[in-house]
Design a protein around this motif. Structure first.
Motif, PDB file in Angstrom:
ATOM      1  N   LYS A  84      30.196  10.246  80.521  1.00  0.00           N
ATOM      2  CA  LYS A  84      29.934  10.339  81.958  1.00  0.00           C
ATOM      3  C   LYS A  84      30.060   8.986  82.665  1.00  0.00           C
ATOM      4  O   LYS A  84      29.808   8.895  83.863  1.00  0.00           O
ATOM      5  CB  LYS A  84      28.527  10.910  82.194  1.00  0.00           C
ATOM      6  CG  LYS A  84      28.286  12.245  81.500  1.00  0.00           C
ATOM      7  CD  LYS A  84      26.863  12.720  81.724  1.00  0.00           C
ATOM      8  CE  LYS A  84      26.588  14.002  80.960  1.00  0.00           C
ATOM      9  NZ  LYS A  84      26.593  13.818  79.505  1.00  0.00           N
ATOM     10  N   SER A  85      30.429   7.931  81.939  1.00  0.00           N
ATOM     11  CA  SER A  85      30.555   6.627  82.594  1.00  0.00           C
ATOM     12  C   SER A  85      31.500   5.743  81.796  1.00  0.00           C
ATOM     13  O   SER A  85      31.776   5.995  80.617  1.00  0.00           O
ATOM     14  CB  SER A  85      29.191   5.939  82.706  1.00  0.00           C
ATOM     15  OG  SER A  85      28.729   5.519  81.427  1.00  0.00           O
ATOM     16  N   ASP A  86      31.987   4.683  82.459  1.00  0.00           N
ATOM     17  CA  ASP A  86      32.868   3.731  81.795  1.00  0.00           C
ATOM     18  C   ASP A  86      32.158   3.055  80.629  1.00  0.00           C
ATOM     19  O   ASP A  86      32.748   2.845  79.560  1.00  0.00           O
ATOM     20  CB  ASP A  86      33.334   2.659  82.789  1.00  0.00           C
ATOM     21  CG  ASP A  86      34.132   3.247  83.940  1.00  0.00           C
ATOM     22  OD1 ASP A  86      34.446   4.450  83.881  1.00  0.00           O
ATOM     23  OD2 ASP A  86      34.427   2.506  84.889  1.00  0.00           O
ATOM     24  N   SER A 160      36.030   6.013  85.723  1.00  0.00           N
ATOM     25  CA  SER A 160      36.652   5.433  86.913  1.00  0.00           C
ATOM     26  C   SER A 160      37.968   4.755  86.533  1.00  0.00           C
ATOM     27  O   SER A 160      38.249   4.510  85.352  1.00  0.00           O
ATOM     28  CB  SER A 160      35.712   4.415  87.559  1.00  0.00           C
ATOM     29  OG  SER A 160      35.698   3.199  86.818  1.00  0.00           O
ATOM     30  N   GLU A 161      38.758   4.436  87.549  1.00  0.00           N
ATOM     31  CA  GLU A 161      40.019   3.740  87.316  1.00  0.00           C
ATOM     32  C   GLU A 161      39.791   2.356  86.710  1.00  0.00           C
ATOM     33  O   GLU A 161      40.707   1.761  86.154  1.00  0.00           O
ATOM     34  CB  GLU A 161      40.794   3.615  88.628  1.00  0.00           C
ATOM     35  CG  GLU A 161      41.224   4.952  89.209  1.00  0.00           C
ATOM     36  CD  GLU A 161      42.008   4.791  90.500  1.00  0.00           C
ATOM     37  OE1 GLU A 161      42.436   3.650  90.797  1.00  0.00           O
ATOM     38  OE2 GLU A 161      42.202   5.801  91.209  1.00  0.00           O
ATOM     39  N   SER A 162      38.575   1.859  86.795  1.00  0.00           N
ATOM     40  CA  SER A 162      38.274   0.532  86.246  1.00  0.00           C
ATOM     41  C   SER A 162      38.483   0.478  84.741  1.00  0.00           C
ATOM     42  O   SER A 162      38.697  -0.599  84.181  1.00  0.00           O
ATOM     43  CB  SER A 162      36.831   0.150  86.581  1.00  0.00           C
ATOM     44  OG  SER A 162      36.646   0.052  87.974  1.00  0.00           O
ATOM     45  N   VAL A 163      38.418   1.630  84.072  1.00  0.00           N
ATOM     46  CA  VAL A 163      38.685   1.650  82.631  1.00  0.00           C
ATOM     47  C   VAL A 163      40.054   1.044  82.346  1.00  0.00           C
ATOM     48  O   VAL A 163      40.221   0.231  81.419  1.00  0.00           O
ATOM     49  CB  VAL A 163      38.613   3.099  82.098  1.00  0.00           C
ATOM     50  CG1 VAL A 163      39.197   3.182  80.685  1.00  0.00           C
ATOM     51  CG2 VAL A 163      37.170   3.588  82.091  1.00  0.00           C
ATOM     52  N   LEU A 605      31.916  -1.829  92.812  1.00  0.00           N
ATOM     53  CA  LEU A 605      30.803  -0.961  92.443  1.00  0.00           C
ATOM     54  C   LEU A 605      31.159  -0.244  91.146  1.00  0.00           C
ATOM     55  O   LEU A 605      32.117   0.534  91.102  1.00  0.00           O
ATOM     56  CB  LEU A 605      30.527   0.061  93.553  1.00  0.00           C
ATOM     57  CG  LEU A 605      29.442   1.091  93.263  1.00  0.00           C
ATOM     58  CD1 LEU A 605      28.062   0.421  93.189  1.00  0.00           C
ATOM     59  CD2 LEU A 605      29.435   2.193  94.321  1.00  0.00           C
ATOM     60  N   ASP A 606      30.417  -0.547  90.072  1.00  0.00           N
ATOM     61  CA  ASP A 606      30.668   0.056  88.759  1.00  0.00           C
ATOM     62  C   ASP A 606      32.115  -0.124  88.327  1.00  0.00           C
ATOM     63  O   ASP A 606      32.734   0.786  87.780  1.00  0.00           O
ATOM     64  CB  ASP A 606      30.302   1.543  88.781  1.00  0.00           C
ATOM     65  CG  ASP A 606      28.835   1.764  89.086  1.00  0.00           C
ATOM     66  OD1 ASP A 606      28.529   2.775  89.723  1.00  0.00           O
ATOM     67  OD2 ASP A 606      27.995   0.931  88.696  1.00  0.00           O
TER      68      ASP A 606
END
Length: 658
Positions: A84-86, A160-163, A605-606
């Protein structure tokens, strides 16, 4: 010859041992040449069709095929199902790395302890630093199978795309680290922008069929001391499969089973023919899936080519296919040059091989024979509801013109424009959506959620292993399949295009013997959007949604559903005999965030870009724990702050940069 001790051939699963893996030496050399010692950090993408052996290559790398200079870590992408999260994603892959490498002193607990600041960037750097200290000069190599699954999780919002940005960032670090992805296509062909950051660091490698030499090794070496293969049998197996590893294993497995059953070790061409005929009459699910995944005009072209080619040795070009259609009085609604386009598409999908002069034949003769028998051109026309007219050759153009007029006059379905094929196949609704698509399972009891919104079930149907879907828009859709008998959950992204008639799913967890529900008990299925809500029933906790409670007392119960960042949902439910279901849409809760960072800074953010300061207005942020990153490169400023956003409250961050 000795009695055959058993059947070593593997069908349906990746090859994990070296004993049954043959070839691919050029692929392994490619990896060492591109990301070996003293080479730059890279992403290598192994592209290929289904069942081409990509996953088996990863398992060989994991077992040390590349040599001692590499530290391979295989990431089982099934971990994505519950993330559910990076942070959860990177925690999972680093835990896998610690478990697989088995280096003394290397554990995720120790990584956490040394990282101090528990951020994705920090734990990655700490992990790589610890590896570099214990194994200096080694290349850390993460192996990610079916990278498209990662894209699906980002699209649905679980990651998120941050991955992708973290992966790109770590490639720029001082540590030796690279990645190998496997997938059906390269990054440039993906339709989302977040892969672009990796394009400059990516190189591609097509994974295709085995060479004839390696195919012959796969046929003969596993039972070299037990079976004496005649040369003509070896050659025929290669012609039937073209070196496709999965189908080579299928034929060899069936042939060995036949020899064991008859207590022989002398296979002949008649034995091979018996095996091939059985496969054609009882086609594998993979054959059906690959056929159903094709567009209607490609099916038409392949069936026409199979009709034209009467033997494995024959070749023909589009002109020969056209003459075959004319001979059978089939009037094409387009110029014959269009056949080249469809044949070329089939070649790109590796169904065909071709000569420099434009001649085509089937790469796998098994497919030619199967299509010729089970998917003749007239049968394909009927399958896709294509109404073509028989025509005399001399009057072909006239008949097409007259038929076009009849379409308008009589309202008949007749394909005039091959580019508008989706609206003429009889499988498309007026709004352009595709219909009559079914989910087909190897086990009864299917529950399907499409794109996180629509949930259907086969329970109560006469055939509970099949489920008809509503009309779907063409394109990629994310499906979650649940076996209601076992609770097993599968997640799959499917590209819905014209010609797709079935979505086959295979559950691996076998259901136990059927049992009668105890008197006074029933079943309850709870699902939420989004998934992952904690369940309390009458104060008793259960696993997160979606959840099947297979035995619950009939009567009234109090249900509470809780998920971070969402308002708790509570309700009473009357459980009746049989199967009960309750779907709940959770409502997100928000707080406010004010950022006063001067003179300016980029705010993340995150891990995802949020805004540039100064920004006077309060930002609406979902309640829960978040990581705020503030960056001003020109001032050398970078700070990470952990905040807890609470419902209807204002959180303020102030910084004056110097």
């Amino acid at each position: 010859m000795k009695q055959i001790p058993g059947n070593p051939y593997i069908v349906g699963n990746p090859i994990k041992t070296r004993e049954m893996f043959f070839g691919r030496e050029d692929d392994f050399y490619f990896v060492t040449r591109k990301i070996g010692v003293d080479k730059a950090n890279q992403v290598i993408i192994f592209c290929g069709e289904r069942r081409s052996g990509k996953t088996s290559i990863l398992f060989q790398i994991l077992s040390g095929k590349l040599g001692e200079h590499f530290l391979p870590i295989l990431v089982d992408m099934q971990i994505l199902a519950g993330l559910k999260s990076d942070m959860e994603f990177f925690r999972a892959i680093l835990e896998a790395g610690c478990d697989q490498l088995k280096i003394p002193g290397l554990s995720f607990a120790e990584v956490e302890k040394r990282a101090r600041d528990f951020t994705v960037q920090r734990i990655l750097e700490t992990f790589l630093s610890m590896l570099d200290s214990s194994k200096p000069g080694k290349v850390v190599l993460f192996l990610l199978d079916e990278y498209e699954l990662l894209e699906a999780k980002i699209k649905e919002g679980s990651l998120s795309e941050s991955v992708i940005h973290y992966l790109a960032g770590v490639l720029e670090s001082k540590y030796r680290i690279s990645f190998i992805f496997t997938g059906s296509t390269n990054l440039e062909n993906r339709k989302v922008d977040f892969w672009k950051i990796l394009l400059g660091k990516s190189i591609y490698r097509k994974i295709s069929y085995l060479s004839q030499h390696d195919t012959e090794r796969l046929i003969t070496e596993p039972l070299l001391d037990y079976i004496d293969y005649p040369d003509d049998v070896i050659e025929s197996i290669y012609r039937f499969t073209g070196g496709q590893p999965f189908y080579t294993q299928v034929i060899c497995q069936n042939l060995v089973d036949l020899l064991i059953e008859e207590q022989r070790n002398d296979p002949g061409k008649q034995d091979l023919e018996k095996v091939v005929k059985d496969i054609i009459e009882n086609p594998l699910p993979q054959m059906i899936y690959s056929w159903n995944s094709l567009g209607d005009w490609i099916k038409f072209a392949l069936s026409s080519l199979a009709g034209k080619l009467e033997s494995v040795k024959e070749w023909t070009d589009s002109s020969g296919v056209f003459q075959y259609l004319v001979k059978n009085k089939i009037a094409l609604p387009f110029k014959r040059e269009r056949l080249n386009v469809f044949l070329e598409e089939a070649y790109e999908k590796e169904f065909l091989q071709k000569t420099d002069a434009g001649g085509y034949s089937f790469r796998m003769d098994l497919y030619r024979r199967w299509i010729r028998k089970e998917h003749s051109v007239w049968k394909v026309i009927k399958e896709v509801n294509l109404e073509v007219k028989k025509a005399r050759r001399a009057a072909l153009s006239l008949v097409i013109s007259i038929a076009s007029i009849l379409v308008v006059a009589a309202g008949l379905v007749f394909i005039i424009d091959p580019f508008n094929i989706r609206t003429t196949m009889g499988l498309v609704s007026d709004d352009g959506k595709l219909k009559d698509i079914r989910v087909v399972s190897n086990q009864p009891g299917i529950r399907v959620t499409m794109d996180g919104a629509i949930t259907l079930t086969s329970e109560g149907q006469q055939d509970e292993s099949s489920l008809k879907l509503p009309a779907l828009a063409p394109g990629k859709h994310v499906f979650v399949f649940i076996n209601t008998r076992t609770g097993e959950k599968l997640e799959q992204e499917v590209d819905i295009q014209p010609g797709v008639a079935e979505i086959p799913i295979h559950f691996t967890k076998e259901a136990g013997p059927a049992t009668v529900q105890p008197i006074g008990m029933a079943s309850l299925f709870l699902s939420t959007t989004p998934e992952g809500a904690r369940i309390l029933i009458d104060g008793v906790p259960y696993d997160a949604t979606p959840k099947i409670i297979s035995s619950i007392k009939i009567g009234a119960h109090r249900v509470v559903l809780e998920r971070d960042g969402y308002k708790s949902a509570s309700f009473s439910i009357d459980v009746n005999p049989g199967i009960n279901e309750r779907k709940t849409q959770l409502a997100a809760i928000y707080g406010s965030l004010i950022l006063d960072v001067r003179p300016t800074a980029k705010i993340y953010l995150d891990g995802a870009y949020l805004v540039d300061t100064p920004y006077a207005q309060a930002l609406k942020v979902q309640a829960g724990k978040h990581v705020i990153l503030m960056v001003n490169e020109s001032l050398g400023f970078k700070e990470e702050v952990r905040v807890v956003i609470r419902e209807s409250e204002v959180t303020k961050i102030e910084r004056i940069l110097k």
